[in-house]
Design an enzyme around this catalytic site. Sequence first.
Site, PDB file in Angstrom:
ATOM      1  N   GLU A  43       0.828  -1.208   0.000  1.00  9.19           N
ATOM      2  CA  GLU A  43       0.000   0.000   0.000  1.00  9.19           C
ATOM      3  C   GLU A  43       0.862   1.258   0.000  1.00  9.19           C
ATOM      4  OE1 GLU A  43      -3.242   0.586  -0.338  1.00  9.19           O
ATOM      5  OE2 GLU A  43      -3.678  -1.540  -0.551  1.00  9.19           O
ATOM      6  N   ASN A  47       1.148   3.940  -3.068  1.00 10.87           N
ATOM      7  CA  ASN A  47       0.856   5.365  -2.889  1.00 10.87           C
ATOM      8  C   ASN A  47       1.944   6.228  -3.521  1.00 10.87           C
ATOM      9  OD1 ASN A  47      -1.598   5.115  -1.611  1.00 10.87           O
ATOM     10  ND2 ASN A  47      -0.850   5.701   0.402  1.00 10.87           N
ATOM     11  N   ARG A 102      -9.268   5.030  -7.682  1.00 10.75           N
ATOM     12  CA  ARG A 102      -8.646   4.685  -6.405  1.00 10.75           C
ATOM     13  C   ARG A 102      -9.697   4.786  -5.305  1.00 10.75           C
ATOM     14  NH1 ARG A 102      -4.861   2.086  -8.364  1.00 10.75           N
ATOM     15  NH2 ARG A 102      -3.278   2.356  -6.837  1.00 10.75           N
TER      16      ARG A 102
END
Length: 143
Positions: A43, A47, A102
């Site tokens: 994650e 990002n 997203r």
Amino acid sequence: MLHLEFNSDSENEGIARIVTAAYIMKFDPDMEEMDDIKTAVSEAVTNCIVHAYRETVGWITLQVTLMEGGIVRIEIRDRGCGIPNVRQARQPMYTTDAAGERSGMGFTVMESFMDKLSVRSSVGKGTTVILFKKLHGGLHNGL
């Protein structure tokens, strides 16, 4: 300590996850701890790839350290666009993705899989995410 720098190409997310997993194996995490760490690293790196550099390629730094008490500290840093409002960005469902592709759950996912999450960011200078996870058992208990 593990220190790795790589560019923000999307395939490097998997490499960051695998390298982190291989490094922490020597501390004998259980399967749940390993899965939690791999998910959070994925994650955080995603990002950087998706948000920090958007339409360009930049550098991501990954650093993994075992601290006293069997706590794994993972730092993921970019030198991208930065986050104008970290508090807002950490809210579930918040996203800057205008296309709506997203979910805005990256920080929430990281928080749910790790014991602690710290985020520092400066607009135009980049973001640093620090993840902490206590390992329970195995080789690290003697440290």
